[in-house]
Design a protein around this motif. Structure first.
Motif, PDB file in Angstrom:
ATOM      1  N   ILE A  84       0.843  -1.195   0.000  1.00  0.00           N
ATOM      2  CA  ILE A  84       0.000   0.000   0.000  1.00  0.00           C
ATOM      3  C   ILE A  84       0.876   1.242   0.000  1.00  0.00           C
ATOM      4  CG2 ILE A  84      -1.633   1.328   1.406  1.00  0.00           C
ATOM      5  CD1 ILE A  84      -2.901  -1.293   2.258  1.00  0.00           C
ATOM      6  N   LYS A  85       2.003   1.152   0.686  1.00  0.00           N
ATOM      7  CA  LYS A  85       2.942   2.276   0.730  1.00  0.00           C
ATOM      8  C   LYS A  85       3.421   2.640  -0.675  1.00  0.00           C
ATOM      9  CE  LYS A  85       7.322   3.715   2.848  1.00  0.00           C
ATOM     10  NZ  LYS A  85       8.439   3.285   3.737  1.00  0.00           N
ATOM     11  N   ALA A  86       3.694   1.603  -1.501  1.00  0.00           N
ATOM     12  CA  ALA A  86       4.150   1.855  -2.867  1.00  0.00           C
ATOM     13  C   ALA A  86       3.053   2.527  -3.681  1.00  0.00           C
ATOM     14  CB  ALA A  86       4.571   0.549  -3.531  1.00  0.00           C
ATOM     15  N   LEU A  87       1.812   2.068  -3.521  1.00  0.00           N
ATOM     16  CA  LEU A  87       0.697   2.672  -4.243  1.00  0.00           C
ATOM     17  C   LEU A  87       0.503   4.130  -3.837  1.00  0.00           C
ATOM     18  CD1 LEU A  87      -1.814  -0.316  -4.104  1.00  0.00           C
ATOM     19  CD2 LEU A  87      -0.761   0.630  -6.178  1.00  0.00           C
ATOM     20  N   ARG A  88       0.664   4.408  -2.564  1.00  0.00           N
ATOM     21  CA  ARG A  88       0.557   5.798  -2.104  1.00  0.00           C
ATOM     22  C   ARG A  88       1.702   6.643  -2.675  1.00  0.00           C
ATOM     23  NH1 ARG A  88      -3.165   6.759   1.847  1.00  0.00           N
ATOM     24  NH2 ARG A  88      -4.052   4.940   2.953  1.00  0.00           N
ATOM     25  N   TYR A  89       2.867   6.021  -2.811  1.00  0.00           N
ATOM     26  CA  TYR A  89       4.007   6.739  -3.400  1.00  0.00           C
ATOM     27  C   TYR A  89       3.747   7.058  -4.862  1.00  0.00           C
ATOM     28  CZ  TYR A  89       8.701   7.679  -5.190  1.00  0.00           C
ATOM     29  OH  TYR A  89       9.790   8.241  -5.807  1.00  0.00           O
ATOM     30  N   TYR A  90       3.199   6.094  -5.612  1.00  0.00           N
ATOM     31  CA  TYR A  90       2.864   6.347  -7.022  1.00  0.00           C
ATOM     32  C   TYR A  90       1.876   7.503  -7.130  1.00  0.00           C
ATOM     33  CZ  TYR A  90       4.735   1.595  -7.676  1.00  0.00           C
ATOM     34  OH  TYR A  90       5.522   0.477  -7.680  1.00  0.00           O
ATOM     35  N   GLU A  91       0.924   7.544  -6.191  1.00  0.00           N
ATOM     36  CA  GLU A  91      -0.043   8.643  -6.187  1.00  0.00           C
ATOM     37  C   GLU A  91       0.661   9.970  -5.892  1.00  0.00           C
ATOM     38  OE1 GLU A  91      -3.949  10.184  -3.627  1.00  0.00           O
ATOM     39  OE2 GLU A  91      -3.065   8.192  -3.229  1.00  0.00           O
ATOM     40  N   LYS A  92       1.564   9.950  -4.942  1.00  0.00           N
ATOM     41  CA  LYS A  92       2.260  11.167  -4.523  1.00  0.00           C
ATOM     42  C   LYS A  92       3.050  11.796  -5.654  1.00  0.00           C
ATOM     43  CE  LYS A  92       5.655  12.859  -1.162  1.00  0.00           C
ATOM     44  NZ  LYS A  92       6.554  12.484  -0.029  1.00  0.00           N
ATOM     45  N   ILE A  93       3.751  10.941  -6.461  1.00  0.00           N
ATOM     46  CA  ILE A  93       4.580  11.489  -7.539  1.00  0.00           C
ATOM     47  C   ILE A  93       3.788  11.664  -8.833  1.00  0.00           C
ATOM     48  CG2 ILE A  93       6.697  10.558  -6.542  1.00  0.00           C
ATOM     49  CD1 ILE A  93       6.654   8.346  -8.614  1.00  0.00           C
TER      50      ILE A  93
END
Length: 278
Positions: A35-44
């Protein structure tokens, strides 16, 4: 027709599955990604949820976005920066799969080259350690056959400090990397002797012939007279072996690290190697 947003409101605080949509937790589980990776993709900004509930913060993705996740993971496998993701997305929102596959092939061949270079470095290091271990218990001078070696070297001043020595060594490794050469252990110092004139060098051994470089030198195969000594004994080579220096007017001395396996983090001896190289 009831909107997706309306259905979400009906089920506040309950993780639901709507036809055509998946929660962030479900996406993480299905795609084996955090989930952390998905949130990171959203962030960038490379993969935003199809809908984010303003009240609960729950994120929902369309099924159609699953391909995008696969492509992002593909980029990461090939070490293509995620910041380059948007160059594969057309202004219309369409995804340039051909472009990604083309660049992916280029990067794959680059990675193959990097792995081949790494393999050569490992083989070079293994050969050096195996050769060293054969003579680890020798006392005094001994003779050994050493195969042809390709090296990169740079001149240094006598009395070089350890910090300056390792700085020069790092420069040679960077030079090798720049020219895609497989540089690794062994490394050390060299001394060219000609009619009483001493010229010192720091060197690294490389797998490839690179005679187009000014720093390159080929040391031919031969029988070397060797002696195990403390590090930097090359600076005292003339007093350690005066007979050899008196007998030969033009030759090279190689000081090679004597690292063995297992590795103990302590000072290792070096091997002085003398032969008529000119």
């Amino acid at each position: 027709m009831v909107s997706f947003e309306h259905n979400i409101k009906l089920y506040k605080n309950v993780e639901v599955y709507m036809d055509g949509y998946m929660t962030i937790g479900e996406v993480a589980k299905v795609k084996q990604i955090s989930i952390k990776a998905l949130r990171y993709y959203e962030k960038i900004g490379i993969l935003k949820p199809a809908y984010c509930d303003p009240d609960t913060g729950y994120r929902y993705y369309k099924n159609e976005q699953m391909l995008a996740i696969d492509m992002i993971k593909f980029l990461q496998i090939l070490d293509i920066p995620l910041k380059n993701w948007n160059q594969y997305v057309e202004p219309t929102g369409e995804f340039d799969l051909k472009g990604l596959l083309r660049d992916g092939q280029i990067r794959a061949y680059e990675k193959i080259g990097e792995l081949q270079s790494c393999l050569k470095r490992l083989q070079l290091a293994e050969r050096g350690i195996q050769d060293t271990e054969k003579y680890r218990d020798c006392d005094g001078f001994y003779r050994r056959e050493i195969p042809e070696r390709n090296i990169l070297r740079r001149e240094i001043k006598e009395g070089l400090s350890s910090v300056e020595f390792h700085k020069k060594l790092s420069e040679l490794f960077e030079l090798a990397q720049k020219h895609q050469l497989s540089a690794n252990y062994p490394s050390g110092m060299m001394l060219d002797v000609e009619d009483g004139t001493f010229t010192y060098f720091v060197y690294v051994e490389v797998y490839e012939n690179c005679e187009e470089l000014a720093e390159y030198k080929c040391i031919p195969a031969g029988t070397y007279e060797c002696l195990r000594c403390p590090p930097k004994s090359i600076m005292r080579a003339a007093e350690l072996y005066p007979e050899y220096f008196a007998k030969h007017a033009k030759f090279t001395v190689v000081e090679s690290d004597c690292i063995t396996s297992p590795v103990y983090f302590q000072e290792y001896p070096v091997e002085l190697q003398l032969t008529n190289l000119h």
